[in-house]
Every structure is written in structure tokens, then in C-alpha cells.
Design a protein around this motif. Structure first.
Motif, mmCIF file in Angstrom:
data_model
loop_
_atom_site.group_PDB
_atom_site.id
_atom_site.type_symbol
_atom_site.label_atom_id
_atom_site.label_comp_id
_atom_site.label_asym_id
_atom_site.label_seq_id
_atom_site.Cartn_x
_atom_site.Cartn_y
_atom_site.Cartn_z
ATOM 1 N N ALA A 139 1.037 -1.189 -0.203
ATOM 2 C CA ALA A 139 -0.254 -0.032 -0.241
ATOM 3 C C ALA A 139 0.716 1.254 -0.074
ATOM 4 O O ALA A 139 0.508 1.954 -0.577
ATOM 5 N N GLN A 140 1.948 1.396 0.319
ATOM 6 C CA GLN A 140 2.848 2.304 0.747
ATOM 7 C C GLN A 140 3.407 2.314 -0.452
ATOM 8 O O GLN A 140 3.787 3.666 -0.636
ATOM 9 N N ASN A 141 3.995 1.205 -0.694
ATOM 10 C CA ASN A 141 4.663 1.593 -1.992
ATOM 11 C C ASN A 141 3.949 1.902 -3.514
ATOM 12 O O ASN A 141 4.192 2.659 -4.359
ATOM 13 N N GLY A 142 2.067 1.773 -3.376
ATOM 14 C CA GLY A 142 1.055 1.477 -4.422
ATOM 15 C C GLY A 142 1.836 0.811 -5.696
ATOM 16 O O GLY A 142 0.948 1.421 -7.142
ATOM 17 N N HIS A 143 2.044 -0.556 -5.200
ATOM 18 C CA HIS A 143 2.337 -1.326 -6.244
ATOM 19 C C HIS A 143 1.985 -3.132 -6.338
ATOM 20 O O HIS A 143 2.755 -2.532 -4.459
ATOM 21 N N GLY A 144 2.322 -3.704 -6.485
ATOM 22 C CA GLY A 144 2.081 -5.069 -5.946
ATOM 23 C C GLY A 144 3.878 -5.744 -5.839
ATOM 24 O O GLY A 144 4.655 -4.303 -5.941
ATOM 25 N N SER A 145 3.821 -6.777 -5.128
ATOM 26 C CA SER A 145 4.817 -7.222 -4.980
ATOM 27 C C SER A 145 5.149 -8.719 -5.705
ATOM 28 O O SER A 145 3.905 -9.500 -5.334
ATOM 29 N N CYS A 146 6.145 -9.083 -6.313
ATOM 30 C CA CYS A 146 5.916 -10.694 -6.961
ATOM 31 C C CYS A 146 7.309 -11.347 -7.296
ATOM 32 O O CYS A 146 8.783 -10.602 -6.834
ATOM 33 N N VAL A 147 7.615 -12.490 -7.724
ATOM 34 C CA VAL A 147 9.077 -13.022 -8.071
ATOM 35 C C VAL A 147 8.769 -13.576 -9.746
ATOM 36 O O VAL A 147 7.746 -13.773 -9.797
ATOM 37 N N LEU A 148 9.761 -12.378 -10.505
ATOM 38 C CA LEU A 148 9.727 -13.232 -11.655
ATOM 39 C C LEU A 148 10.474 -13.908 -12.138
ATOM 40 O O LEU A 148 12.144 -13.898 -12.135
ATOM 41 N N TRP A 149 10.474 -15.500 -11.957
ATOM 42 C CA TRP A 149 10.915 -16.110 -11.474
ATOM 43 C C TRP A 149 12.212 -16.972 -13.431
ATOM 44 O O TRP A 149 11.161 -17.305 -13.826
ATOM 45 N N PHE A 150 12.859 -16.262 -13.414
ATOM 46 C CA PHE A 150 13.101 -16.945 -15.364
ATOM 47 C C PHE A 150 14.314 -17.580 -15.306
ATOM 48 O O PHE A 150 14.983 -18.316 -14.316
ATOM 49 N N THR A 151 13.976 -18.386 -16.123
ATOM 50 C CA THR A 151 14.306 -20.440 -15.870
ATOM 51 C C THR A 151 14.375 -20.466 -17.350
ATOM 52 O O THR A 151 14.440 -20.011 -18.756
ATOM 53 N N GLY A 152 15.576 -21.385 -18.040
ATOM 54 C CA GLY A 152 15.918 -21.380 -19.087
ATOM 55 C C GLY A 152 17.019 -21.812 -19.062
ATOM 56 O O GLY A 152 18.682 -22.028 -18.408
ATOM 57 N N LEU A 153 17.685 -22.114 -20.444
ATOM 58 C CA LEU A 153 19.064 -22.415 -20.005
ATOM 59 C C LEU A 153 20.477 -21.363 -20.414
ATOM 60 O O LEU A 153 19.853 -20.083 -20.365
ATOM 61 N N SER A 154 21.861 -22.043 -19.932
ATOM 62 C CA SER A 154 22.876 -20.991 -19.953
ATOM 63 C C SER A 154 22.663 -20.487 -21.189
ATOM 64 O O SER A 154 23.102 -20.801 -22.531
ATOM 65 N N GLY A 158 -0.647 -15.554 -7.331
ATOM 66 C CA GLY A 158 -0.401 -14.606 -7.850
ATOM 67 C C GLY A 158 0.983 -14.151 -7.351
ATOM 68 O O GLY A 158 1.655 -13.471 -8.479
ATOM 69 N N GLU A 159 2.027 -14.842 -6.319
ATOM 70 C CA GLU A 159 3.287 -14.249 -6.871
ATOM 71 C C GLU A 159 4.159 -14.705 -7.397
ATOM 72 O O GLU A 159 5.011 -14.314 -7.133
ATOM 73 N N PHE A 160 4.330 -16.596 -7.612
ATOM 74 C CA PHE A 160 5.620 -16.376 -8.132
ATOM 75 C C PHE A 160 4.823 -16.824 -9.616
ATOM 76 O O PHE A 160 3.787 -17.248 -10.340
ATOM 77 N N ILE A 161 5.865 -15.388 -10.623
ATOM 78 C CA ILE A 161 5.196 -15.450 -11.842
ATOM 79 C C ILE A 161 6.693 -16.919 -13.351
ATOM 80 O O ILE A 161 7.861 -15.731 -12.914
ATOM 81 N N GLU A 162 6.139 -17.307 -12.964
ATOM 82 C CA GLU A 162 7.447 -18.730 -13.731
ATOM 83 C C GLU A 162 7.839 -17.653 -15.493
ATOM 84 O O GLU A 162 6.671 -17.745 -15.806
ATOM 85 N N VAL A 163 8.309 -17.579 -15.876
ATOM 86 C CA VAL A 163 8.961 -16.921 -17.000
ATOM 87 C C VAL A 163 10.235 -17.785 -17.520
ATOM 88 O O VAL A 163 11.463 -17.678 -17.207
ATOM 89 N N PHE A 164 9.902 -18.812 -18.544
ATOM 90 C CA PHE A 164 10.384 -19.040 -19.401
ATOM 91 C C PHE A 164 11.051 -18.687 -20.363
ATOM 92 O O PHE A 164 10.435 -17.968 -21.583
ATOM 93 N N VAL A 165 12.295 -18.931 -20.738
ATOM 94 C CA VAL A 165 13.561 -18.157 -21.476
ATOM 95 C C VAL A 165 13.917 -18.903 -22.621
ATOM 96 O O VAL A 165 14.663 -19.540 -22.783
ATOM 97 N N ASP A 166 12.779 -19.455 -23.244
ATOM 98 C CA ASP A 166 12.625 -20.796 -24.731
ATOM 99 C C ASP A 166 14.198 -19.802 -25.591
ATOM 100 O O ASP A 166 13.109 -18.908 -26.333
ATOM 101 N N CYS A 167 14.982 -20.599 -26.136
ATOM 102 C CA CYS A 167 15.704 -20.251 -26.594
ATOM 103 C C CYS A 167 16.801 -22.116 -27.037
ATOM 104 O O CYS A 167 16.993 -23.038 -26.504
ATOM 105 N N PRO A 168 16.002 -21.788 -28.350
ATOM 106 C CA PRO A 168 16.992 -23.701 -29.031
ATOM 107 C C PRO A 168 18.463 -23.654 -28.255
ATOM 108 O O PRO A 168 19.259 -22.744 -28.293
ATOM 109 N N ILE A 169 18.817 -24.618 -27.530
ATOM 110 C CA ILE A 169 20.183 -25.406 -27.425
ATOM 111 C C ILE A 169 21.208 -24.881 -28.551
ATOM 112 O O ILE A 169 22.079 -24.282 -28.184
ATOM 113 N N GLU A 170 21.250 -24.825 -29.917
ATOM 114 C CA GLU A 170 21.647 -24.415 -31.142
ATOM 115 C C GLU A 170 22.755 -22.671 -30.799
ATOM 116 O O GLU A 170 23.307 -22.221 -30.814
#
Length: 199
Positions: free
Chosen positions: A21-36, A124-136
Motif C-alpha cells: 500500500a505504501q509503495n503503490g504497487h504489488g510485489s512478486c517474483v519473476l522467476w526466469f528459467t532457461g538454458l545458459s 499470483g506471487e510466483f511468476i515463472e518466466v520461461f526464456v525459451d531459446c534453442p540450445i543451438e
């Protein structure tokens, strides 16, 4: 399972919703996952920079950076990777409780580990972000020359080469990083955050 005994949870006087409420926005984790080499850290940092510009409380937890400190005692065995992700999940939860949007950039290759982290958060607090990129493409980029070292046998248990990456089954966001610019990826993520009234 905690090894500690004779401990009691102490309630705090300022709650998560008070900070939101003080910040004026929500809070969450954007969990980026994907290959190196998929672009996790690059996109996570670009999202963080844009949040900062807009006056939104944010923080980045990056895999390599965390292994310089908090998780420097861990290697890359399956057990150590699981513990690495468990610790990061707990740290991310603290940031969400503090009212921040935290972006994390970790390969986090295993379904079970990601699901365990998800279970720490409210809906709603855990947002899984799959960075989809071919291994090649990841190998072509190979900014740290890790794939080349793994192919030569200099790195063992390297994800995508001799250790599996389990593709997320139901991620909230999929970023096809070989097709999008960083700016387009950032806008896709911001669209999600706005649509779900986090910002």
C-alpha cells in the motif's frame, strides 16, 4: 525439515500488504528459467532497470552473483542445485514480503525444484518466466564459453549437455528470446504485470 529446535515464529508489526500500500504497487517474483545463454540475466536486468525508472521497488537475484556469496559452498551436483534453488526461493520470498518485485535469473533445470519454490508463495506471487531459446542458439552465443568447455569435458553435469533441462509445463510467461529483442521481451513482461494489476 529444519534442524533447529526451540524456535518460534515471531509476527512482525508491518505486514506485506502495508508495504504494498505504501509503495503503490504489488510485489512478486519473476522467476526466469532457461538454458545458459538463453538471455535470462539480460532480460531480468532490463526488466529491473525499467521498473526502477518507473519508481517501482525492485531487486535482481542472479545465479552467478549468488554463488559468489550466499551459495559459494555449493557445487553443481543435483543435490547442490536443489539446495541452491531452495535458498534462492527463500530469499525471493523475503523480498516479496518486503514489497518488492524481485527478478531471479537461474537455470533452475528441474520441475520439482521450481514447484517447491512456487509453493512458498501465495497465489499470483510466483511468476515463472520461461526464456525459451534453442540450445543451438545458446551455444552460438556462449558468452561465457561454458558450452565449449562442457563439450571438451572440462565442465561436468552441464545443463543441456550431460545434465537435463526440464522444460516448464505451465509457465506464466514464455519469452522466445531468439525471436524478440530485449525491449520486446521487457514489454511482454510489463504487459503481464499490468494485466494482473501488479503495477
Amino acid at each position: 525439515m529444519s534442524k533447529a529446535t526451540n524456535i518460534t515464529w515471531h509476527d512482525v508489526s508491518v505486514k506485506k500488504n502495508d508495504r504494498r500500500a505504501q509503495n503503490g504497487h504489488g510485489s512478486c517474483v519473476l522467476w526466469f528459467t532457461g538454458l545458459s545463454g538463453s538471455g535470462k540475466s539480460t532480460i531480468a536486468n532490463a526488466v529491473s532497470s525499467e521498473l526502477f525508472k518507473q519508481g517501482i521497488n525492485e531487486y535482481v537475484l542472479d545465479g552467478d552473483n549468488i554463488r559468489h556469496g550466499l551459495n559459494r559452498d555449493l557445487g553443481f551436483s543435483e543435490d547442490d542445485r536443489t539446495e541452491n534453488i531452495r535458498r534462492i526461493g527463500e530469499v525471493a520470498k523475503l523480498f516479496v514480503d518486503s514489497g518488492k518485485i524481485v527478478t531471479t535469473a537461474f537455470i533452475s533445470p528441474f520441475h520439482n525444484d521450481r514447484d517447491e519454490v512456487r509453493s512458498l508463495f501465495e497465489a499470483g506471487e510466483f511468476i515463472e518466466v520461461f526464456v525459451d531459446c534453442p540450445i543451438e542458439t545458446c551455444e552460438d552465443r556462449d558468452p561465457k564459453q561454458l558450452y565449449a568447455k562442457a563439450r571438451r569435458g572440462e565442465i561436468k553435469d552441464f545443463t543441456g549437455i550431460d545434465s537435463p533441462y526440464e522444460i516448464p509445463q505451465n509457465p506464466e510467461i514464455v519469452i522466445q528470446s531468439q525471436l524478440l529483442t530485449v525491449e520486446e521481451a521487457v514489454q511482454q513482461i510489463f504487459g503481464y504485470l499490468r494485466e494482473h494489476f501488479i503495477i
